[in-house]
Design a protein around this motif. Structure first.
Motif: not given
Length: 427
Positions: A3-5, A7-8, A12, A61, A63-64, A67, A207, A210
């Protein structure tokens, strides 16, 4: 994880989450030579493949929530994000004019203490942990910090963020000591406490790293996975309770004492504040050992002098203490020996030859210093433990312990928990 890609995308968007990075040792077997000293513990992990799958996910993973806040750097600038975070921690998020939704989400996530955390135990653990923070930590922190540099796959972000100079290395050592010490002060982990704020700033710092590294176009996800992933934050938050758990299991004990259980709960709560999920935070000695051993199994061995050696040398060469006085020189001598002892005994399996190969000498002078330091730590620990139990003097000893911690925090200096993106060495 994947989901990170979506969502952010600002962080990502270019990450291929279908890849299995090189750092994940998919070919590890129970018979590998590197597991010779931990064969039984490693066997338990191989008998539970779901643990290795958990480590794979934790390696990819970040830190959604934090991040998402760091992704606002282009809009607000990093310094403004830090200032808004500080204001939100000290005065409440409502005090921040036009607070971004991402800041509200971060503070809300940290305020929403999960049901699996026992805050009464956390406070008990903080009171107990004041003693090692006042006695052992000032002498051991450099050794524990060096342990994070022994693997190139986990250490590379530290190299890239310009932590090789003596000044930067000293700052990182003191910031680490400052964070853990601050969280044991009375009331520090309450919503308005300095420990809560320090945890929030550490999350944002990670974050931010990253954000900058993944946007550099020079980070190889296929080799290293995600920078500062959850899998690499586990040891920092849990190494103390891991060593304690392993020692208990070697003695045939499967449960913590009430005092030990409180220390574990403190560590679990700190990890929660730093963004780690429950499935990475064991409760029993066996669960804690299994999780950290699973991380060890999944992380491919890799030591290179350019990355690891440079970090080790930079940290060892850093002048942590003022040596202009006899007391300062004595403290520096004790710290030099004891920190090396901690590194070699706890993280290198007692292998002094390996320590020497990476530039850590442990000769007669260091051994003598380590012995004197260990005796000093033991005597001070005994003083505080017994003093806190005696009705007539417990109040005095308690106040003295708090003053000692406050003095240490002053010595460590103001912890900014930030990195300067202009100094990054992106190769």
């Amino acid at each position: 994880m994947t989901r990170q890609r979506g969502d952010l995308p600002g962080i990502y968007g270019e990450v291929d989450f279908t890849v299995t990075p090189e750092r994940l040792d998919q070919n590890a077997t129970i018979d590998d030579e590197r597991f010779a000293a931990t064969r039984d513990a490693v066997r338990r992990v191989f008998d539970r493949p779901e643990l290795l799958e958990t480590m794979r996910n934790a390696t990819m993973t970040g830190d959604r929530i934090a991040d998402a806040y760091a992704a606002l750097i282009p809009e607000h600038g990093f310094r403004a994000l830090v200032e808004m975070l500080e204001a939100a921690c000290e005065h409440g998020v409502d005090s921040v004019e036009n607070a971004p939704r991402e800041l509200v989400d971060l503070i809300s996530a940290m305020e929403n203490t999960p049901a699996w955390v026992d805050m009464e135990l956390v406070e008990q653990g903080a009171r107990t942990e004041r003693i090692p923070m006042a006695t052992a930590t000032p002498l051991a922190i450099r050794g524990a910090f060096l342990a994070t540099f022994l693997n190139k796959y986990a250490a590379l972000p530290m190299t890239m963020t310009g932590t090789l100079s003596d000044e930067a290395a000293a700052k990182r050592v003191f910031e680490t000591a400052s964070f853990f010490t601050a969280t044991t002060m009375p009331g520090a982990l309450q919503r308005s406490g300095k420990g809560f704020e320090a945890a929030a700033k550490v999350r944002l710092m990670h974050s931010m790293v990253r954000y900058h590294i993944l946007n550099s176009g020079q980070w190889d996800v296929a080799t290293y996975g995600i920078p500062i992933p959850q899998a690499d934050q586990m040891p920092a938050g849990l190494i103390g309770v891991f060593l304690m758990s392993a020692q208990l299991l070697r003695k045939g004990q499967t449960d913590f004492t009430p005092e030990q259980r409180a220390s574990v709960e403190l560590s679990r709560y700190r990890c929660f504040l730093l963004g780690l999920p429950k499935d990475l935070l064991g409760e029993t000695p066996q669960e804690i050992v299994d999780l950290l051993i699973a991380r060890h199994v999944s992380l491919r061995e890799g030591y290179d002098d350019e990355t690891c050696g440079a970090l080790v040398r930079g940290t060892m060469d850093a002048d942590l203490f003022d040596t202009s006085s006899i007391t300062g020189r004595l403290h520096a001598w004790l710290e030099n020996g004891f920190s090396k002892f901690v590194l070699i005994k706890s993280f290198l399996g007692g292998d002094t030859a390996r320590a020497a190969s990476i530039g850590i000498t442990f000769g007669p002078a260091e051994k003598m210093a380590a012995g004197v330091a260990a005796g000093t730590v033991a005597l001070k620990t005994m003083f505080y433990r017994f003093g806190l139990r005696l009705p007539l003097v417990d109040g005095y000893v308690d106040a003295r312990l708090n003053r000692r911690l406050a003095k240490l925090l002053d010595m460590y200096g103001h912890a900014d928990f930030v990195t300067d993106a202009d100094r990054y060495k992106l190769h």
